[in-house]
Scaffold this motif. Structure first.
Motif, PDB file in Angstrom:
ATOM      1  N   ALA A 172     -11.739  -0.386 -13.733  1.00 51.15           N
ATOM      2  CA  ALA A 172     -11.322  -1.278 -12.775  1.00 51.15           C
ATOM      3  C   ALA A 172      -9.951  -0.680 -12.722  1.00 51.15           C
ATOM      4  CB  ALA A 172     -11.129  -2.646 -13.270  1.00 51.15           C
ATOM      5  N   ALA A 173      -9.211  -0.007 -13.463  1.00 57.03           N
ATOM      6  CA  ALA A 173      -8.010   0.479 -13.450  1.00 57.03           C
ATOM      7  C   ALA A 173      -7.743   1.646 -12.500  1.00 57.03           C
ATOM      8  CB  ALA A 173      -7.433   0.630 -14.821  1.00 57.03           C
ATOM      9  N   VAL A 174      -8.979   2.649 -12.696  1.00 58.25           N
ATOM     10  CA  VAL A 174      -9.120   3.928 -11.954  1.00 58.25           C
ATOM     11  C   VAL A 174      -9.514   3.407 -10.795  1.00 58.25           C
ATOM     12  CG1 VAL A 174     -10.514   5.912 -11.843  1.00 58.25           C
ATOM     13  CG2 VAL A 174      -9.701   5.254 -14.090  1.00 58.25           C
ATOM     14  N   THR A 175     -10.255   2.448 -10.394  1.00 60.60           N
ATOM     15  CA  THR A 175     -10.688   2.015  -8.955  1.00 60.60           C
ATOM     16  C   THR A 175      -9.379   1.453  -8.350  1.00 60.60           C
ATOM     17  OG1 THR A 175     -12.668   1.345  -9.543  1.00 60.60           O
ATOM     18  CG2 THR A 175     -12.004   0.492  -7.806  1.00 60.60           C
ATOM     19  N   SER A 176      -8.673   0.803  -9.179  1.00 62.71           N
ATOM     20  CA  SER A 176      -7.478   0.168  -8.542  1.00 62.71           C
ATOM     21  C   SER A 176      -6.248   1.297  -8.146  1.00 62.71           C
ATOM     22  CB  SER A 176      -6.649  -0.832  -9.418  1.00 62.71           C
ATOM     23  OG  SER A 176      -5.562  -1.188  -8.565  1.00 62.71           O
ATOM     24  N   LEU A 177      -6.187   2.311  -8.874  1.00 62.84           N
ATOM     25  CA  LEU A 177      -5.282   3.522  -8.873  1.00 62.84           C
ATOM     26  C   LEU A 177      -5.690   4.368  -7.572  1.00 62.84           C
ATOM     27  CD1 LEU A 177      -4.565   4.735 -12.440  1.00 62.84           C
ATOM     28  CD2 LEU A 177      -2.977   3.643 -10.716  1.00 62.84           C
ATOM     29  N   ILE A 178      -7.178   4.654  -7.521  1.00 65.52           N
ATOM     30  CA  ILE A 178      -7.664   5.700  -6.348  1.00 65.52           C
ATOM     31  C   ILE A 178      -7.430   4.740  -5.001  1.00 65.52           C
ATOM     32  CG2 ILE A 178      -9.784   6.544  -5.396  1.00 65.52           C
ATOM     33  CD1 ILE A 178     -10.749   6.905  -8.126  1.00 65.52           C
ATOM     34  N   ALA A 179      -7.768   3.416  -4.828  1.00 65.13           N
ATOM     35  CA  ALA A 179      -7.529   2.689  -3.782  1.00 65.13           C
ATOM     36  C   ALA A 179      -6.099   2.489  -3.401  1.00 65.13           C
ATOM     37  CB  ALA A 179      -8.106   1.290  -3.838  1.00 65.13           C
ATOM     38  N   GLY A 180      -5.285   2.158  -4.271  1.00 60.70           N
ATOM     39  CA  GLY A 180      -3.911   2.042  -4.100  1.00 60.70           C
ATOM     40  C   GLY A 180      -3.108   3.492  -3.519  1.00 60.70           C
ATOM     41  N   SER A 181      -3.601   4.473  -4.390  1.00 64.66           N
ATOM     42  CA  SER A 181      -2.928   5.624  -3.926  1.00 64.66           C
ATOM     43  C   SER A 181      -3.579   6.148  -2.490  1.00 64.66           C
ATOM     44  CB  SER A 181      -3.422   6.820  -5.014  1.00 64.66           C
ATOM     45  OG  SER A 181      -3.246   6.624  -6.132  1.00 64.66           O
ATOM     46  N   ALA A 182      -4.727   5.976  -1.927  1.00 64.76           N
ATOM     47  CA  ALA A 182      -5.094   6.275  -0.860  1.00 64.76           C
ATOM     48  C   ALA A 182      -4.491   5.426   0.293  1.00 64.76           C
ATOM     49  CB  ALA A 182      -6.597   5.817  -0.807  1.00 64.76           C
ATOM     50  N   THR A 183      -4.168   4.200   0.060  1.00 64.41           N
ATOM     51  CA  THR A 183      -3.558   3.277   1.008  1.00 64.41           C
ATOM     52  C   THR A 183      -1.931   3.168   0.800  1.00 64.41           C
ATOM     53  OG1 THR A 183      -3.923   1.236  -0.429  1.00 64.41           O
ATOM     54  CG2 THR A 183      -5.507   1.795   1.012  1.00 64.41           C
ATOM     55  N   LEU A 184      -1.374   3.964  -0.014  1.00 66.90           N
ATOM     56  CA  LEU A 184       0.084   3.750  -0.183  1.00 66.90           C
ATOM     57  C   LEU A 184       0.954   3.983   1.004  1.00 66.90           C
ATOM     58  CD1 LEU A 184       2.480   3.445  -2.169  1.00 66.90           C
ATOM     59  CD2 LEU A 184       2.447   5.812  -2.799  1.00 66.90           C
ATOM     60  N   LEU A 185       0.747   5.315   1.822  1.00 63.58           N
ATOM     61  CA  LEU A 185       1.565   5.589   2.733  1.00 63.58           C
ATOM     62  C   LEU A 185       1.192   4.678   4.068  1.00 63.58           C
ATOM     63  CD1 LEU A 185       1.984   9.421   2.726  1.00 63.58           C
ATOM     64  CD2 LEU A 185       3.549   7.736   2.083  1.00 63.58           C
ATOM     65  N   PHE A 186      -0.087   4.290   3.925  1.00 62.74           N
ATOM     66  CA  PHE A 186      -0.326   3.465   5.279  1.00 62.74           C
ATOM     67  C   PHE A 186       0.339   2.249   5.077  1.00 62.74           C
ATOM     68  CE2 PHE A 186      -3.916   6.442   4.884  1.00 62.74           C
ATOM     69  CZ  PHE A 186      -4.119   6.868   6.279  1.00 62.74           C
ATOM     70  N   ALA A 187       0.317   1.584   3.716  1.00 61.32           N
ATOM     71  CA  ALA A 187       1.143   0.269   3.463  1.00 61.32           C
ATOM     72  C   ALA A 187       2.691   0.576   3.774  1.00 61.32           C
ATOM     73  CB  ALA A 187       0.995  -0.254   2.056  1.00 61.32           C
ATOM     74  N   ILE A 188       3.163   1.537   3.606  1.00 60.90           N
ATOM     75  CA  ILE A 188       4.587   1.721   3.657  1.00 60.90           C
ATOM     76  C   ILE A 188       5.041   1.887   5.095  1.00 60.90           C
ATOM     77  CG2 ILE A 188       6.422   3.309   3.448  1.00 60.90           C
ATOM     78  CD1 ILE A 188       5.388   4.069   0.613  1.00 60.90           C
ATOM     79  N   TRP A 189       4.035   2.642   6.101  1.00 56.27           N
ATOM     80  CA  TRP A 189       4.269   2.820   7.317  1.00 56.27           C
ATOM     81  C   TRP A 189       4.316   1.177   8.123  1.00 56.27           C
ATOM     82  CZ3 TRP A 189       5.662   5.662  11.219  1.00 56.27           C
ATOM     83  CH2 TRP A 189       5.127   5.516  12.578  1.00 56.27           C
ATOM     84  N   HIS A 190       3.342   0.621   7.679  1.00 55.13           N
ATOM     85  CA  HIS A 190       3.154  -0.734   8.549  1.00 55.13           C
ATOM     86  C   HIS A 190       4.039  -1.816   7.990  1.00 55.13           C
ATOM     87  CE1 HIS A 190      -0.326   0.386  11.141  1.00 55.13           C
ATOM     88  NE2 HIS A 190      -0.825   1.050  10.082  1.00 55.13           N
ATOM     89  N   PHE A 191       4.176  -1.837   6.545  1.00 56.76           N
ATOM     90  CA  PHE A 191       5.091  -2.979   5.972  1.00 56.76           C
ATOM     91  C   PHE A 191       6.209  -2.549   5.492  1.00 56.76           C
ATOM     92  CE2 PHE A 191       0.193  -3.751   5.572  1.00 56.76           C
ATOM     93  CZ  PHE A 191       0.167  -4.614   6.654  1.00 56.76           C
ATOM     94  N   GLN A 192       6.572  -1.275   5.055  1.00 53.89           N
ATOM     95  CA  GLN A 192       7.841  -0.875   4.558  1.00 53.89           C
ATOM     96  C   GLN A 192       8.214  -1.500   3.117  1.00 53.89           C
ATOM     97  OE1 GLN A 192       8.231  -2.530   8.009  1.00 53.89           O
ATOM     98  NE2 GLN A 192       7.410  -0.629   8.656  1.00 53.89           N
ATOM     99  N   ARG A 193       7.044  -1.437   2.576  1.00 58.69           N
ATOM    100  CA  ARG A 193       6.909  -1.881   1.035  1.00 58.69           C
ATOM    101  C   ARG A 193       5.997  -1.278   0.136  1.00 58.69           C
ATOM    102  NH1 ARG A 193       6.428  -8.283   1.802  1.00 58.69           N
ATOM    103  NH2 ARG A 193       7.137  -8.094  -0.234  1.00 58.69           N
ATOM    104  N   VAL A 194       6.239  -1.275  -1.126  1.00 63.18           N
ATOM    105  CA  VAL A 194       5.437  -0.562  -2.055  1.00 63.18           C
ATOM    106  C   VAL A 194       5.033  -1.811  -3.179  1.00 63.18           C
ATOM    107  CG1 VAL A 194       5.852   1.670  -1.597  1.00 63.18           C
ATOM    108  CG2 VAL A 194       7.103   0.411  -3.356  1.00 63.18           C
ATOM    109  N   SER A 195       3.896  -1.550  -3.988  1.00 70.07           N
ATOM    110  CA  SER A 195       3.613  -2.565  -4.936  1.00 70.07           C
ATOM    111  C   SER A 195       3.465  -1.656  -6.216  1.00 70.07           C
ATOM    112  CB  SER A 195       2.256  -3.341  -4.710  1.00 70.07           C
ATOM    113  OG  SER A 195       2.684  -4.353  -3.314  1.00 70.07           O
ATOM    114  N   PRO A 196       4.480  -1.522  -7.016  1.00 68.09           N
ATOM    115  CA  PRO A 196       4.239  -0.450  -8.130  1.00 68.09           C
ATOM    116  C   PRO A 196       3.500  -1.004  -9.322  1.00 68.09           C
ATOM    117  CG  PRO A 196       6.528  -1.082  -8.312  1.00 68.09           C
ATOM    118  CD  PRO A 196       5.992  -1.476  -6.594  1.00 68.09           C
TER     119      PRO A 196
END
Length: 399
Positions: A76-100
């Motif tokens: 579950a942790a690896v799944t979350s890391l992979i999905a979060g890394s893949a969507t990180l820049l898209f989330a910043i581009w659209h919402f200007q925020r990150v969720s560390p």
């Protein structure tokens, strides 16, 4: 099993039905996360296929159970890391925020989702035809409440949230890296590394807008330094201002200072110090950007006309108004333009105090099919707000 081919078919179907979704966060983040997970699993499967496995070792039931639990949590942790890394820049581009702390949040709510929310959601759907879904929905709602509470608690302790704007180049480079990493099946996956590094280096190469204007011309925001964002309304739209604060990395909203109609002398607004918030009197508000540019906001053409002599930007909250200024160096934005072209970002020239400001609208022309309706609103046609005609009073009969 979900394969990249099935994912491609799904993407094509969405594009055919709703092509505008391609530029939206839902499409980009969903398919980016799914593609990354499929590609990562394919790579892991190839790794395991080429590895010789040792014969299983006999373990006690307790060790077997603990190992299964560790594998489940780790997966579950690896799944979350992979999905979060893949969507990180898209989330910043659209919402200007990150969720560390998203990994921690996902792991914390996963038992609630798996044991309460999803099972009781299925049970409620099965019981719904018989009218017995109430108790199951109640338990499901309690699970969702717990999820929200946990997420809010973790979010409040996040070390960073708003990160501001990033460049479109970084998003495009990250997309190329993601495509290469997920589509390639050999050592060619390594070709994604240079693009990923270039995407990280290109993140800060973006210019922050000097003024933001809402598409209804009611709200204007201007960063004035010190993490402050000046607005022209005492009661501004909280959703809009929150988005603007994240985009401009501002911390505080500075409301306008309002004066009686003749109590504020605006005969020489150039005396306002750079970084002044908005000062409003009557139908006119004036503020000064830290660069020295003067921004004026008027309710109609008549109140905007005096600002032509000193303002660099004039926003007129009137769809029937047209440019009252003869000086072409003054940028005039009317309610009609915003209704047709969407919200706007204004950029002042830092090298020249006399150069005309640049403006970028949210909706580009020619219109896409899903933007055509913008042309038919009253504001876009230059008409005043609709006023319901008064009903004629029935005549009284003669006595």
């Amino acid at each position: 099993a979900l394969t990249m081919r099935n994912l491609a078919i799904s993407a094509i179907a969405v594009i055919l039905v709703s092509p505008h979704e391609v530029v939206g966060p839902s499409f980009q983040m969903s398919f980016a996360a799914t593609a990354a997970l499929v590609g990562a699993y394919a790579g892991f499967a190839d790794y395991r296929a080429g590895k010789t496995t040792a014969p299983p070792v006999k373990r006690s039931f307790l060790r077997f159970l603990s190992r299964k639990l560790a594998v489940g949590v780790g997966g579950a942790a690896v799944t979350s890391l992979i999905a979060g890394s893949a969507t990180l820049l898209f989330a910043i581009w659209h919402f200007q925020r990150v969720s560390p702390l998203s990994l921690l949040a996902n792991l914390a709510v996963m038992p609630i989702v798996s044991l309460i929310v999803m099972p009781f959601a299925v049970l409620s759907a099965l019981a719904m035809p018989f009218g017995f879904d109430g108790p199951f929905l109640y338990v499901m709602g309690k699970g969702l409440t717990a999820m929200i509470a946990i997420s809010a608690w973790i979010s409040e302790r996040s070390p960073v949230d708003a990160v501001g704007l990033i460049s479109i180049q970084s998003v495009l480079l990250a997309t190329i890296a993601l495509v290469i990493a997920t589509m390639a099946t050999t050592w060619l996956r390594l070709a994604a590394v240079p693009f990923a590094l270039a995407a990280l280096l290109a993140i800060p190469h973006v210019r922050t807008p000097d003024v933001l204007i809402s598409e209804d011309a009611h709200l204007v925001a201007m960063p004035i330094g010190g993490g402050e964002l000046a607005v022209n309304r005492e009661r501004s739209n909280e959703f809009t201002t929150d988005n603007w604060k994240r985009a401009l990395k501002a911390e505080d909203i500075v409301p306008p200072e309002t004066f009686a109609k003749d109590a504020l002398d605006i005969a020489d607004p150039v005396d306002l110090p750079p970084g002044s918030p908005f000062y409003c009197t009557g139908d006119l508000c004036i503020g000064r950007h830290p660069s020295g540019a003067i921004v004026a906001l008027a309710e109609n053409r008549d109140s905007a006309r005096p600002a032509c002599g000193f303002a660099d930007l004039i926003v007129i909250n009137d769809a029937t108004a047209y440019n009252p200024c003869w000086d072409q160096r003054v940028l005039v934005v009317t309610k009609r333009q915003l209704a047709r072209d969407g919200s706007a970002a204004v950029f002042f020239d830092p090298q020249s105090a006399t150069a005309r400001a640049a403006i970028q609208y949210a909706v580009e022309k020619p219109y896409r099919p899903w933007h055509e309706q913008r042309k038919y609103t009253r504001e876009a046609r230059g008409l005043p707000p609709y006023e319901k005609p008064e009903r004629a009073k029935p005549s009284q009969p003669d006595q």
